[in-house]
Motif scaffolding. Structure first.
Motif, PDB file in Angstrom:
ATOM      1  N   GLU A  32      61.409 -25.688  40.831  1.00 57.32           N
ATOM      2  CA  GLU A  32      62.285 -24.534  41.013  1.00 57.32           C
ATOM      3  C   GLU A  32      61.865 -23.724  42.247  1.00 57.32           C
ATOM      4  OE1 GLU A  32      64.904 -23.242  38.736  1.00 57.32           O
ATOM      5  OE2 GLU A  32      64.860 -25.328  38.106  1.00 57.32           O
ATOM      6  N   ARG A  33      60.565 -23.625  42.439  1.00 58.92           N
ATOM      7  CA  ARG A  33      60.080 -22.809  43.556  1.00 58.92           C
ATOM      8  C   ARG A  33      60.315 -23.501  44.887  1.00 58.92           C
ATOM      9  NH1 ARG A  33      54.651 -20.962  40.261  1.00 58.92           N
ATOM     10  NH2 ARG A  33      55.802 -19.571  38.888  1.00 58.92           N
ATOM     11  N   MET A  35      62.874 -25.250  45.490  1.00 59.33           N
ATOM     12  CA  MET A  35      64.304 -25.290  45.775  1.00 59.33           C
ATOM     13  C   MET A  35      64.744 -24.041  46.542  1.00 59.33           C
ATOM     14  SD  MET A  35      67.321 -26.150  43.127  1.00 59.33           S
ATOM     15  CE  MET A  35      66.339 -27.135  42.054  1.00 59.33           C
ATOM     16  N   SER A  36      65.511 -24.269  47.588  1.00 54.95           N
ATOM     17  CA  SER A  36      65.958 -23.135  48.402  1.00 54.95           C
ATOM     18  C   SER A  36      67.189 -22.494  47.746  1.00 54.95           C
ATOM     19  CB  SER A  36      66.342 -23.622  49.783  1.00 54.95           C
ATOM     20  OG  SER A  36      67.461 -24.465  49.675  1.00 54.95           O
ATOM     21  N   TYR A  37      67.597 -21.406  48.326  1.00 51.59           N
ATOM     22  CA  TYR A  37      68.791 -20.739  47.841  1.00 51.59           C
ATOM     23  C   TYR A  37      69.999 -21.657  47.963  1.00 51.59           C
ATOM     24  CZ  TYR A  37      72.532 -17.368  47.477  1.00 51.59           C
ATOM     25  OH  TYR A  37      73.663 -16.707  47.099  1.00 51.59           O
ATOM     26  N   PHE A  40      70.178 -24.060  45.121  1.00 48.41           N
ATOM     27  CA  PHE A  40      70.780 -23.487  43.915  1.00 48.41           C
ATOM     28  C   PHE A  40      72.293 -23.411  44.036  1.00 48.41           C
ATOM     29  CE2 PHE A  40      66.463 -21.920  43.168  1.00 48.41           C
ATOM     30  CZ  PHE A  40      66.333 -22.249  41.844  1.00 48.41           C
ATOM     31  N   TRP A  48      80.322 -26.801  38.762  1.00 49.63           N
ATOM     32  CA  TRP A  48      81.762 -26.551  38.739  1.00 49.63           C
ATOM     33  C   TRP A  48      82.545 -27.853  38.843  1.00 49.63           C
ATOM     34  CZ3 TRP A  48      84.457 -22.261  37.619  1.00 49.63           C
ATOM     35  CH2 TRP A  48      83.752 -21.070  37.570  1.00 49.63           C
ATOM     36  N   MET A 243      78.406 -16.853  33.862  1.00 51.46           N
ATOM     37  CA  MET A 243      78.862 -17.942  34.723  1.00 51.46           C
ATOM     38  C   MET A 243      79.210 -19.169  33.896  1.00 51.46           C
ATOM     39  SD  MET A 243      79.268 -16.911  37.630  1.00 51.46           S
ATOM     40  CE  MET A 243      79.595 -18.395  38.563  1.00 51.46           C
TER      41      MET A 243
ATOM     42  N   GLU B 534      71.970 -12.571  34.712  1.00 55.65           N
ATOM     43  CA  GLU B 534      70.970 -13.591  34.970  1.00 55.65           C
ATOM     44  C   GLU B 534      70.024 -13.147  36.074  1.00 55.65           C
ATOM     45  OE1 GLU B 534      71.979 -18.094  34.637  1.00 55.65           O
ATOM     46  OE2 GLU B 534      73.768 -17.010  35.234  1.00 55.65           O
ATOM     47  N   THR B 538      66.516 -17.580  42.904  1.00 50.17           N
ATOM     48  CA  THR B 538      65.272 -17.977  43.585  1.00 50.17           C
ATOM     49  C   THR B 538      64.074 -17.137  43.153  1.00 50.17           C
ATOM     50  OG1 THR B 538      65.852 -16.497  45.393  1.00 50.17           O
ATOM     51  CG2 THR B 538      66.441 -18.796  45.667  1.00 50.17           C
ATOM     52  N   HIS B 540      61.938 -17.768  40.610  1.00 52.98           N
ATOM     53  CA  HIS B 540      60.970 -18.436  39.747  1.00 52.98           C
ATOM     54  C   HIS B 540      59.528 -18.206  40.173  1.00 52.98           C
ATOM     55  CE1 HIS B 540      63.963 -20.871  37.506  1.00 52.98           C
ATOM     56  NE2 HIS B 540      63.024 -20.786  36.609  1.00 52.98           N
ATOM     57  N   TRP B 541      59.331 -17.844  41.415  1.00 59.87           N
ATOM     58  CA  TRP B 541      57.949 -17.671  41.852  1.00 59.87           C
ATOM     59  C   TRP B 541      57.372 -16.302  41.502  1.00 59.87           C
ATOM     60  CZ3 TRP B 541      57.527 -13.917  45.600  1.00 59.87           C
ATOM     61  CH2 TRP B 541      58.685 -13.605  46.295  1.00 59.87           C
TER      62      TRP B 541
END
Lengths: 723, 723
Positions: A32-33, A35-37, A40, A48, A243, B534, B538, B540-541
């Motif tokens: 998760e860390r 992964m960039s914006y 996501f 979707w 969402m 939510e 980004t 998670h860190w």
């Protein structure tokens, strides 16, 4: 507290629990860390896309079922009608009867064979199974491709076979299977992996998509996208996610639109989108004055529903005991088909409910029989029709179209036939039969009221039929919010909202007094650990200490492989989650909690032999990644299939990286409602109970909560199947 | 991470946080355990009764507003129309202009004075405030009786004063106030306590009822009961509660039914229930083929919305800085009213958009002006109408009713007027102006498309108007799920669901790229700790260790009164929740957590002087009960008003019975999304962070979470007002 005897139950082997709480171990957090914006964003977009696909495919399936049923029933009615007309004058109608019964039985035989022999889980409406899935209990094979194929073929056969069933319920199951398939980007049955959507290969994401699929199914069945969303929420949602709900709504919309579009094309008026669902109620005017006197439904509805459920309950018990061999099931289904045809035929034959032909427009198969020329037999019409059309007729035909006696006899016959049919080894829903029974007695009451009050109130019997249909359906299935919205959307008129709501509420209250809802009965018979949305009200005096399982099997942070294998192989405990602890220096006191690890994770670790000693010796060894867990998902191998040599048993395994280091915990004094709320709101599977120094003292699982149940004599404890 | 400068903000004094998690202390548990099953039943029934009442009263208020507005505007238009017709031939229309402007300003003056001088919180639509309340942030005086009275009177004045506003938004606020009032069974303003519903006197229950009230408000405003439920859920729901949702739905249904019934009686056709909401879109046919080319809306919608919001944002900043004195606010409102009248007048005067009179049926105030006999000025019609009627006209008038130029000028004028108006010190909503602007440019696009494509696609401009209206509204308010459902329900046609949804989605995506939603802007300007559904993706860190407030002020289980008083009086910290700890024997290490106590509870304890020494001396002293806490709710006195003598300061207070012994805790390593989820799902106010031995190391509050925000440059930290 009374310890009740366990219910007679179908012990479902291998029923599993879904994990709706992400295991936030180091691997997960690292991914998760990293992964960039943008990453996501892409994930969000693919969610979707998947939802759009789910909606589209579900709509297509609904469309396919509808067209196939229409073609097959059209053919059947054409043949039988020709035959009856041939023999009406000259006698020998028994030949027609035999023809009809044989045709029906043949269709039903095919439907029953594929269900009973190939995929029993595809039987019934599938709604109880989907309710369980959304609740977090996974019934084996419920979302597989094979189940979908059998379901679709089965429902076509059973509806074409003239059984007293609907094709709406199975759509919900179909949508769910589509969702579970599409979202994983691979099919284990077809042995194809498209290498897409790998991120979605875990319970959390999959359940979200299945919610969307179920909603899309409801949406296609009733043309009720909002109702679909609410159905999913009512059954699934613990934690309201904006969402997600929005995506579910999207899937529903696409689904009803797809169905609408293709059916319009099929009916040769594209653009004139008038088929949002498999059943349309037609439009009612806004005058609800005539419904002021609908109070008479208020008790009747619940009673009839409860009676239906009670009868079906005893029948199901009988079936579980005596009719469990597939060939017997097929024979029963064929028998029901033949009896349905015979009963219908006899009723048509002996009725003289002749009505002038011009009253009803667009009657597909008007049957003259012994009526005068220019008249038709209205009883025949009710039986000689797709049930959806019959419901519409009962709602909208003008006053005088039906003879009261016809309606009375029809109600009683259909009531018992529908009750006998639900639970057969065929794919079939109970919505349409319920609506039909209700519409019949509703209209009957409307007519009688009209006659009794001599026009004091102007009673449109069609509206009474609507209310009756809602009452009967509500009394049987006991859904609240979603059913009201589905019916409002199906009638397309918000003005009927309040009467419909009041009727459904009363049906539920009265019905609940006598017997549970049909789906709940069937869920309970499978004795799965179903966690309701709230703790029973009088459960404040129970605390975590009393409900938890104790003592708990736990692992050390660095544990001997042999210990792990032995514990996992121990069939008597069969736990799925294990607290990981750090022992004190002296090792006397219970150790402190430092994480939680799942059986499935341990199995993957064992399979890849992630042992400390091996890691030291082979330095180049690839580090285990999340991908390895995802590839194994969801069919993790059983522990027996993993071979661990005697030498390896002495190795050590370091769980630090793989355990969830921050499991949710509660103190021992926490009251049951509080535990329940935490559990349900977060969709937990395991909740660790700790003492005031954070030492593990117990583990609350889903089964511990599902046991408590508010019965007639206060709080009761149920016995549940081993999972 | 960038530390942004604090936004210029209205520092709302005394903003409080609602506690959605019951403090399950001994008193509470004892009460719950004492209560029988029948007791719980009765509670449940009274909840239903309260919801029914909320729905009924909200419907009545909507009905009252509607009738008053209709009467007043009818009177105004009649006077002005007579006057214009008198002066059209002879000249001297400037007198009509002055008359019109004065009439408008007079109405608006009354509306602005009561808002600006008596209850500023009643200004605007109230939706941002209700969003905050449902989110868990209580803005002072937002749900008081006085606010309701000012709101109702204010909205009547501002609509009758011809401002570019709607009466729909304020209904949501009104419903919420009704709910907060009815559910408490007393009115602090009227100093009446009816001694009923005492059980509901706490945040948990009150917020549930306020959800129902807001839903009832939406339902009455748009005739959209399901939309109302979804609005409440979208804004409020953390933990999905089935029975609660069902009750909310009940309140919504009752509300729309009440409005419908009384308006029907008022319109002299009782039984023909055709007014489910304050605005009705009228019915559209099902042919959506002509909308295939609605793609042109997809970007325009978001851009126009974002522009509106950006302009309004700068205007609001300007207002906060320079127009903060009530008399200036009143003058600004009057100025806007006069300008609105003038602009309208000028546009009517210079337009020659004459249309034959017979095209439109049921035009209430057709104005001939300089048109030929048998014709009327269509521009005048658009301005000379209640805005709800204008929206309907734009949707349903046949092609050719409007001149394209009229529509263009109207769009631009209305756009700026509406933007100027929102944020004035009057009670007014932004829904109707948005719909009107959107409908105008939608229809314009429809007409141009029809002309450009020469009938290649048969474009019904009314449908384009509908899509345009949805696009504009969506671009401004950025609601998703609930707005789609509201619009579907308002059009009464599920076929438009998919196009509406797509347009709203695009409007939101495009709009969000440039500027936030209007309500979000206004919420942010008040810098309240609003917790979104939510965590930013980004995040998670970040872990609990980094977000928590530390060190934490905590109390011992038995604490000296002086210490408590001093801590509570410390205005620099101003904490609301305090962990209760047990010190170790040696007292060196941080102490172990054993409970959590709230400021409000401590204040009640101090007020009743529940000191250990006093309890010993006076044996007959009445034990403190939950009732004492309920009586003080929700206006707990400030600590300064409680007098504690020097002797009493040396007494001890035993908190054991009153603290919540099982607060939710998380370890320090918990990731922010996990903390966020727990916080939001359970509606927490304080989350204690503990180390591996259950010792308190920090406290996460709502403000700690609300700080993190996903901006254009990744994760950003906001500065929030002290609460």
């Amino acid at each position: 507290m009374k310890h009740l005897k366990p219910l007679k139950s179908v012990q479902l082997r291998g029923t599993g629990i879904l994990d709706y709480d992400n295991s936030e171990n180091q691997l997960f957090l690292e991914e998760e860390r990293r992964m960039s914006y943008l990453g996501f964003r892409c994930l969000e977009i693919s969610r979707w896309v998947v939802c759009g696909l789910i909606g589209f495919l579900t709509g297509l399936i609904a469309c396919f079922i509808d067209i196939m049923v229409e073609q097959l029933t059209g053919l059947k009615y054409y043949v039988v009608k020709e035959n009856i007309e041939k023999f009406t004058a000259g006698g020998g109608l028994s030949i027609s009867l035999i023809l009809w019964a044989v045709l029906n039985s043949a269709f039903v035989m095919v439907g029953a064979i594929i269900v009973a022999f190939f995929e029993p889980i595809a039987g019934g409406s599938g709604i109880p199974q989907i309710k369980c899935y959304l609740n977090g209990v996974k019934i084996p094979r419920v979302v597989r491709l094979k189940t979908l194929l059998v379901k679709v073929a089965g429902v076509i056969c059973s509806v074409a076979g003239g059984l007293v069933v609907g094709k709406e319920g199975p759509m919900i199951h179909s949508g769910a299977v589509v969702a579970a398939g599409v979202s994983q980007g691979r099919s284990t049955s077809l042995k194809r992996d498209f290498k897409i959507f790998e991120y979605f290969r875990r319970d959390t994401e999959k359940r979200d998509f299945v919610s969307a699929g179920a909603a899309a199914g409801v949406s296609a069945a009733f043309g009720a996208p909002v109702g679909g969303v609410l159905f999913s929420l009512e059954e699934a949602a613990s934690y309201w996610n904006q969402m997600l709900t929005w995506r579910i709504f999207f899937a529903s919309m696409i689904s009803t639109f797809t169905l609408n579009f293709f059916l319009s094309v099929y009916n040769k008026n594209p653009g004139e989108l008038s088929n949002p669902g498999l059943i349309n109620f037609g439009s009612f005017d806004r005058n609800v004055r005539s419904l002021c006197s609908f109070c008479q439904f208020l008790t009747a509805s619940g009673l009839l529903g409860a009676l239906f459920n009670a009868l079906n309950y005893w029948l199901t018990i009988f079936r579980i005991r005596y009719i469990h061999r597939p060939c017997l099931q097929v024979m029963e289904a064929m028998l029901v088909a033949a009896v349905t045809a015979t009963v219908s035929f006899i009723m048509i034959y002996f009725s003289n409910a002749c009505q002038p032909l011009d009253v009803v427009q667009g009657e597909d198969y008007p049957l003259q029989l012994y009526c005068d020329d220019g008249e038709y037999n209205s009883m025949a019409t009710t039986f000689f029709n797709r049930p959806e059309k019959s419901v519409q007729n009962l709602f909208h035909n003008p006053p005088g179209s039906y003879h009261p006696l016809t309606l009375g006899v029809f109600t009683i016959t259909y009531f018992f036939l529908a009750c006998w049919t639900y639970g057969l080894a065929v794919s079939a829903g109970v919505f349409i039969p319920s609506l039909l029974i209700g519409a019949a007695w509703g209209r009957l009451i409307g007519i009688m009221l009209g006659a009794a009050l001599l026009g004091f109130i102007w009673a449109d019997p069609g509206k009474y039929a609507l209310i009756g249909a809602a009452a009967q359906l509500g009394g049987i299935v006991r859904m609240t919010l979603s059913l009201t919205v589905i019916l409002i959307e199906a009638t397309g008129n918000v003005t009927y909202g309040l009467p419909l709501m009041l009727v459904l509420m009363t049906a539920k209250i009265v019905g609940d007094y006598f017997e549970e809802g049909l789906y709940d009965i069937h869920i309970k018979l499978q004795s799965v650990p179903f966690v309701h949305s709230e703790a029973p009200p009088t459960s404040h005096w129970l605390t975590a200490r009393e409900v938890m399982s104790s003592p708990v099997t736990s692992f050390n942070r660095v544990e001997r492989v042999g210990t792990i294998v032995d514990l996992l192989s121990n069939t008597s405990t069969n736990h799925n989650g294990f607290p990981v602890v750090v022992s004190n220096a002296n090792g006397e006191e219970p150790a402190k909690l430092c994480g939680l690890i799942l059986r499935s994770q341990l199995i993957v670790l064992l399979k890849h032999k992630v042992f400390v000693e091996l890691a030291r010796s082979k330095l180049t060894r690839r580090k285990l990644q999340l991908k390895d867990f995802r590839d194994a998902y969801p069919r993790f191998p059983p522990i027996q299939s993993i071979h661990v040599s005697q030498d390896e048993r002495e190795c050590m395994m370091d769980l630090t990286e793989f355990m969830n280091p921050t499991p949710y915990t509660v103190p021992q004094e926490t009251s049951l409602p509080r535990v329940y709320k935490l559990f349900r709101a977060l969709g937990l599977r395991h909740l660790v109970v700790v003492d005031d120094s954070n030492r593990v003292v117990g583990l609350v699982t889903r089964k511990d909560l599902a046991r408590y149940h508010l019965g007639k004599h206060g709080l009761e404890e149920l016995q549940l199947a081993q999972t």
